[in-house]
Enzyme design. Structure first.
Site, PDB file in Angstrom:
ATOM      1  N   GLY A   5      -2.493   9.814  -9.056  1.00 51.68           N
ATOM      2  CA  GLY A   5      -3.166   9.324  -7.885  1.00 51.68           C
ATOM      3  C   GLY A   5      -4.601  10.287  -7.869  1.00 51.68           C
ATOM      4  CB  SER A   6      -7.204  10.902  -5.614  1.00 51.96           C
ATOM      5  OG  SER A   6      -6.465  11.601  -4.604  1.00 51.96           O
ATOM      6  CB  THR A  28      -3.418  13.260  -3.383  1.00 54.43           C
ATOM      7  OG1 THR A  28      -4.464  12.350  -2.805  1.00 54.43           O
ATOM      8  CG2 THR A  28      -1.975  13.206  -2.807  1.00 54.43           C
ATOM      9  N   GLY A  29      -3.650  15.446  -5.635  1.00 53.01           N
ATOM     10  CA  GLY A  29      -2.947  16.493  -6.672  1.00 53.01           C
ATOM     11  C   GLY A  29      -2.498  17.612  -6.193  1.00 53.01           C
ATOM     12  CD  GLU A  36      -0.545  11.248 -16.467  1.00 52.06           C
ATOM     13  OE1 GLU A  36      -1.703  10.927 -16.696  1.00 52.06           O
ATOM     14  OE2 GLU A  36       0.206  11.418 -17.338  1.00 52.06           O
ATOM     15  CB  CYS A  56      -6.333   6.286 -14.093  1.00 50.33           C
ATOM     16  SG  CYS A  56      -4.942   5.960 -15.260  1.00 50.33           S
TER      17      CYS A  56
END
Ligand code: NAD
Length: 467
Positions: A219-220, A223-224, A241, A275
């Site tokens: 995800g973004s 958020t990571g 990722e 992505c």
């Protein structure tokens, strides 16, 4: 065999979270909303099921995953129709049927990959061998762009390595992942693999729960980072990722007509919501006009419309928010004097989140459309005259997921590739991932590898036995 209707009925509920069809902007079904109590139950069931699963032979686990791949294949059309409806990608082209094909392909590749014990010392004094043991319980949190395929990237290697999995799909695409899991679970022990639909709070509950030995996240970047913070006290292993802002560099020796379609799909696959899509294109001045003309011809000819319509190869953006991001970036580009070559004029009153395939040039590198991840169908094209300068510009920014070099000379292209800061570089294509070739980001695109032997290692804990 499942139909679209039977599979949808099996994973949706009469009342719950509305799931929007991005081609209309209207809800077409409701998804369950799982609570933290559901999460605790899923964790308990997973912990109960995991030891027996880990105790099976590798061949037994491979047989179960092969049966799961067969099951997906037998119900491929029903699953593709759910993906097309929920995520928006067309059935045809590199769309929803292609995504289901990737689910099957990655399951089979995960089965085919062998992780052998590695003897690292073997002499008269010592012997040492690395083995990879199950982690136990793996948490997985996923995005909405390739929901079923990315879910498979997460659960398939985790299961193969003897782990149990609790997964939370994106709140925008829960049904595709619930449907994938429903089919896969016909061949797995009860409780081993659970998908819980929910929003970011459920994701936070997973990331901060000490029951998970590993959390794998796609995800973004924002958020990571939140997941790192939430899991820090538990020292949870992470694979992150994250987003990309992939550059492509076109060298002066290319045949513009021959590369135009590859450039187009590199950037516009899944309507740009990928992505590792091509997100900014640097073209040498000698071929600039020809590349732009050929690419514009391809982009202008690609049919866009509802995913359920067989003739379309581009669909809507999946969410209203994503439409807003692309719209803002292109309007900003226009205000800065960017030249719109194709597209750039969405019908904002039409139903759904359709944004036309758009090419923009005449921008500086500090335009938001160049600096930010657009995650949509708007590609900035930038001119360069010196390849060292193009590489330096390509390496700007936080992202480091993918990149591409386009040239008639593979050795020259590989030399340029070696100087780009990204986890993958493709030559004369972009984003063409392979299930046996490791994939992952550097810099702000995260860390950890998926796919192939490296992907299996990432779903185990190493143990070194001396002697
Ligand atoms: P997102 O980060 O908004 O959401 C991803 C998931 O995280 C969702 O399931 C969401 O509910 C959950 N989540 C949100 N906040 C959370 C929190 N605080 N704690 C735990 N979970 C939380 O990303 P998105 O908009 O769904 O996806 C788009 C982004 O994903 C883009 O940046 C794209 O490049 C990236 N992406 C990366 C890859 C890759 O392999 N590197 C693949 C696909 C997408």
């Amino acid at each position: 065999m499942e139909t679209y209707e039977s599979l949808l009925a099996a994973v949706s509920v009469p009342e719950g979270q509305p799931v929007i069809d991005p081609a209309t902007g209207e809800a077409f079904a409701h998804a369950p909303v799982s609570t933290t109590a559901d999460l605790e139950r899923a964790i308990a069931a997973a912990q109960a099921a995991q030891p027996a699963w880990a105790a099976l032979s590798d061949d037994e686990r491979r047989a179960a995953l092969t049966a799961a791949a067969d099951e997906i294949e037998a119900n491929a059309e029903a699953l593709a129709l759910i993906i097309a409806r929920e995520q928006g990608k067309p059935l045809s082209g590199p769309g929803a049927r292609f995504e289901v094909g990737a689910v099957v392909g990655w399951l089979r590749a995960t089965v085919a990959t062998q992780l052998e014990p590695e003897v690292v010392v073997d002499d008269e004094q010592a012997k040492a061998t690395i083995y990879y043991r199950p982690i136990g319980l793996v948490g997985a949190i996923g995005p909405w762009n390739w929901p079923a395929m990315i879910a498979t990237w997460q659960f398939a290697p985790a299961l193969r390595m003897g782990n149990a999995v609790v997964m939370k799909p994106s709140e925008f695409t829960p049904l595709s992942v619930l449907a994938t899991a429903l089919l896969v679970n016909r061949h797995l022990p009860e409780g081993l693999f659970t998908v819980l639909a929910g929003d970011r709070e459920l994701g936070e509950a997973i990331s901060s729960n000490p029951a998970f030995g590993k959390v794998t996240f796609t995800g973004s970047a924002r958020t990571g980072a939140a997941i790192m913070r939430a899991s820090a006290d538990n020292l949870t292993r992470l694979t992150l990722e994250l987003g990309g802002n992939d550059p492509g560099i076109v060298l002066p020796d290319v045949d513009p007509k021959a590369i135009a379609e590859g450039l187009f799909w590199g950037a516009f696959i899944n309507t740009g919501q990928t992505c590792a899509a091509l997100k900014r294109l640097y073209v040498h001045e000698d071929v600039y006009d020809d590349v732009v003309r050929e690419l514009a011809a391809v982009a202008g000819a690609m049919p866009m419309g509802p995913g359920s319509d067989e003739q379309n190869v581009l669909g809507p953006l999946t969410t209203e928010q994503q439409f807003g991001i692309v719209d803002r970036l292109v309007e900003d580009a226009k205000a800065r004097g960017g030249r719109v070559l194709v597209g750039g004029e969405p019908d904002r009153d039409a139903p759904g989140w359709f944004y036309p395939a758009t090419l923009v040039d005449g921008l500086d590198d500090d335009a938001d459309l160049v600096k930010e991840e657009q995650f949509g169908p708007a590609l900035p094209i930038l001119k360069y005259s010196d390849v060292d300068d193009a590489i330096e510009r390509a390496n700007r920014g936080e992202a480091g997921l993918g990149a591409s070099v386009w040239s008639a000379d593979p050795a020259r292209a590989r030399e340029v590739a070696s100087r780009i800061q990204s986890g993958s570089v493709w030559i004369n294509s972009h984003g063409t991932i392979h299930p046996m070739a490791p994939f992952g980001g550097v810099k702000g695109s995260g860390y950890g590898l998926e796919f192939g032997v490296e992907g299996l290692k990432a779903m185990g804990v190493p143990q070194v036995i001396h002697g």
